[in-house]
Design an enzyme around this catalytic site. Sequence first.
Site, PDB file in Angstrom:
ATOM      1  N   GLY A  33       9.144  -0.442  -1.675  1.00 27.93           N
ATOM      2  CA  GLY A  33       8.842   0.722  -2.512  1.00 27.93           C
ATOM      3  C   GLY A  33       7.354   1.020  -2.593  1.00 27.93           C
ATOM      4  O   GLY A  33       6.586   0.560  -1.764  1.00 27.93           O
ATOM      5  N   HIS A  39       5.186   4.213   5.272  1.00 28.44           N
ATOM      6  CA  HIS A  39       6.648   4.136   5.178  1.00 28.44           C
ATOM      7  C   HIS A  39       7.292   5.411   5.728  1.00 28.44           C
ATOM      8  O   HIS A  39       8.333   5.359   6.390  1.00 28.44           O
ATOM      9  CB  HIS A  39       7.072   3.979   3.717  1.00 28.44           C
ATOM     10  CG  HIS A  39       6.577   2.729   3.049  1.00 28.44           C
ATOM     11  ND1 HIS A  39       5.660   2.742   2.046  1.00 28.44           N
ATOM     12  CD2 HIS A  39       6.887   1.424   3.240  1.00 28.44           C
ATOM     13  CE1 HIS A  39       5.416   1.517   1.623  1.00 28.44           C
ATOM     14  NE2 HIS A  39       6.142   0.685   2.338  1.00 28.44           N
ATOM     15  N   GLY A 149       7.026  -1.861  10.441  1.00 29.92           N
ATOM     16  CA  GLY A 149       5.674  -1.447  10.778  1.00 29.92           C
ATOM     17  C   GLY A 149       4.922  -2.510  11.564  1.00 29.92           C
ATOM     18  O   GLY A 149       5.024  -3.704  11.265  1.00 29.92           O
ATOM     19  N   GLN A 155       5.274 -10.356  10.501  1.00 25.41           N
ATOM     20  CA  GLN A 155       6.616 -10.059   9.975  1.00 25.41           C
ATOM     21  C   GLN A 155       7.502  -9.476  11.078  1.00 25.41           C
ATOM     22  O   GLN A 155       8.663  -9.870  11.236  1.00 25.41           O
ATOM     23  CB  GLN A 155       6.500  -9.072   8.817  1.00 25.41           C
ATOM     24  CG  GLN A 155       7.824  -8.519   8.351  1.00 25.41           C
ATOM     25  CD  GLN A 155       7.673  -7.734   7.071  1.00 25.41           C
ATOM     26  OE1 GLN A 155       7.589  -8.314   6.004  1.00 25.41           O
ATOM     27  NE2 GLN A 155       7.641  -6.421   7.159  1.00 25.41           N
ATOM     28  N   SER A 187      -1.320   0.822   2.517  1.00 24.84           N
ATOM     29  CA  SER A 187      -0.598  -0.319   1.953  1.00 24.84           C
ATOM     30  C   SER A 187      -0.316  -0.017   0.489  1.00 24.84           C
ATOM     31  O   SER A 187      -1.143   0.611  -0.195  1.00 24.84           O
ATOM     32  CB  SER A 187      -1.449  -1.587   2.058  1.00 24.84           C
ATOM     33  OG  SER A 187      -0.964  -2.579   1.174  1.00 24.84           O
ATOM     34  N   SER A 188       0.835  -0.472   0.015  1.00 26.41           N
ATOM     35  CA  SER A 188       1.163  -0.277  -1.405  1.00 26.41           C
ATOM     36  C   SER A 188       0.121  -0.954  -2.287  1.00 26.41           C
ATOM     37  O   SER A 188      -0.100  -0.557  -3.425  1.00 26.41           O
ATOM     38  CB  SER A 188       2.546  -0.858  -1.705  1.00 26.41           C
ATOM     39  OG  SER A 188       3.496  -0.278  -0.834  1.00 26.41           O
TER      40      SER A 188
HETATM   41  P1  AMP Z   1       6.471  -2.971   2.460  1.00 27.99           P
HETATM   42  O1  AMP Z   1       7.040  -1.972   1.509  1.00 27.99           O
HETATM   43  O2  AMP Z   1       5.001  -3.188   2.302  1.00 27.99           O
HETATM   44  O3  AMP Z   1       7.282  -4.240   2.524  1.00 27.99           O
HETATM   45  O4  AMP Z   1       6.618  -2.302   3.895  1.00 27.99           O
HETATM   46  C1  AMP Z   1       7.842  -1.828   4.364  1.00 27.99           C
HETATM   47  C2  AMP Z   1       7.710  -1.501   5.823  1.00 27.99           C
HETATM   48  O5  AMP Z   1       6.698  -0.493   6.003  1.00 27.99           O
HETATM   49  C3  AMP Z   1       7.265  -2.711   6.659  1.00 27.99           C
HETATM   50  O6  AMP Z   1       7.987  -2.710   7.880  1.00 27.99           O
HETATM   51  C4  AMP Z   1       5.804  -2.454   6.864  1.00 27.99           C
HETATM   52  O7  AMP Z   1       5.301  -3.041   8.044  1.00 27.99           O
HETATM   53  C5  AMP Z   1       5.773  -0.940   6.968  1.00 27.99           C
HETATM   54  N1  AMP Z   1       4.441  -0.442   6.670  1.00 27.99           N
HETATM   55  C6  AMP Z   1       3.682  -0.733   5.586  1.00 27.99           C
HETATM   56  N2  AMP Z   1       2.463  -0.140   5.687  1.00 27.99           N
HETATM   57  C7  AMP Z   1       2.453   0.524   6.862  1.00 27.99           C
HETATM   58  C8  AMP Z   1       1.493   1.327   7.549  1.00 27.99           C
HETATM   59  N3  AMP Z   1       0.275   1.558   7.038  1.00 27.99           N
HETATM   60  N4  AMP Z   1       1.824   1.850   8.745  1.00 27.99           N
HETATM   61  C9  AMP Z   1       3.057   1.622   9.277  1.00 27.99           C
HETATM   62  N5  AMP Z   1       4.002   0.886   8.685  1.00 27.99           N
HETATM   63  C10 AMP Z   1       3.713   0.337   7.500  1.00 27.99           C
END
Ligand code: AMP
Length: 284
Positions: A33, A39, A149, A155, A187-188
């Site tokens: 989220g 995302h 991502g 990961q 990034s979140s």
């Molecule tokens: P998270 O919510 O941070 O767990 O991320 C969910 C998915 O979004 C994961 O597969 C991350 O690698 C991807 N993601 C997060 N930030 C980015 C970004 N800046 N560019 C591309 N994918 C991202």
Amino acid sequence: MPLDVITTIPQLRDRVSRAHLARQRVGFVPTMGALHAGHQQLMNAARRECDLVTVSIFVNPLQFDRRDDLDQYPRTLESDVAVSAAAGVDIVFAPSVSEMYPFDSACVIEVGRVADHLCGRFRRGHFRGVATVVMKLFQIVQPDRAYFGEKDAQQLAVVRRLVEDFNVPLDIIGVPTVRESDGLALSSRNRRLSAEERSAAPVLYRALQVAERLITDGNRDVAQVTAAARHVIEGEPAVTLEYLEIVEPREMQPVQRIEGPVVAAGAIWIGSTRLIDNIVCVPR
Ligand code: AMP
């Protein structure tokens, strides 16, 4: 069709099995989220390639190594649903912790050497939590394609091995990192940065670009490349370096010399916020 917000596993399974019966291709984007344009890129790819797109929003307690990080993690379901709807997502799956972990689980997935370095070395148990929740989500959603991502390179490597080792019948699609105009990877956790911290944050990407330039220019000496990149980080007093390493892309193992494509990956702390980034570097 309007977007459905589903919070229970039986409802989600019901919806997905109807899609499978109709021979639809099911795409899946797992997230925690606080959705942003990174995302969205994953959702766009899924929307282009699949008939039914499910985004999960679940802040997975099992993958947090620090309680304060889990407590402070942004939770913004309402705006996440709006972002998902705008991206043409069909289903937001937002289970509670008790829906995902209803009783003390007996089994977890232990990840081997692919988790030994980089984040795995500094965040004990993190990839056990990631692999376990991703496997659970794959069993629940049963997607044909799942989108991750490249920003979280280790990961992605762990998930690719998970799928390979357990013969999970789906395709893993890696999606390139989305960045701000100054290079900072979205990034979140960026929303936790103060204005001053935010202006220091792009130093990690700049350091990784220095490594990339040296590698593409033909430097094969890992010590020289990492020293030059670390030097860039040291020039930013607001930032503490956690790691900056050069690894091979499949098993995320450090290399002695740069002989083929490698991942330059780093983690920094700015105040109480930890940020990661990486660049895949291909030597000439
Ligand atoms: P998270 O919510 O941070 O767990 O991320 C969910 C998915 O979004 C994961 O597969 C991350 O690698 C991807 N993601 C997060 N930030 C980015 C970004 N800046 N560019 C591309 N994918 C991202």
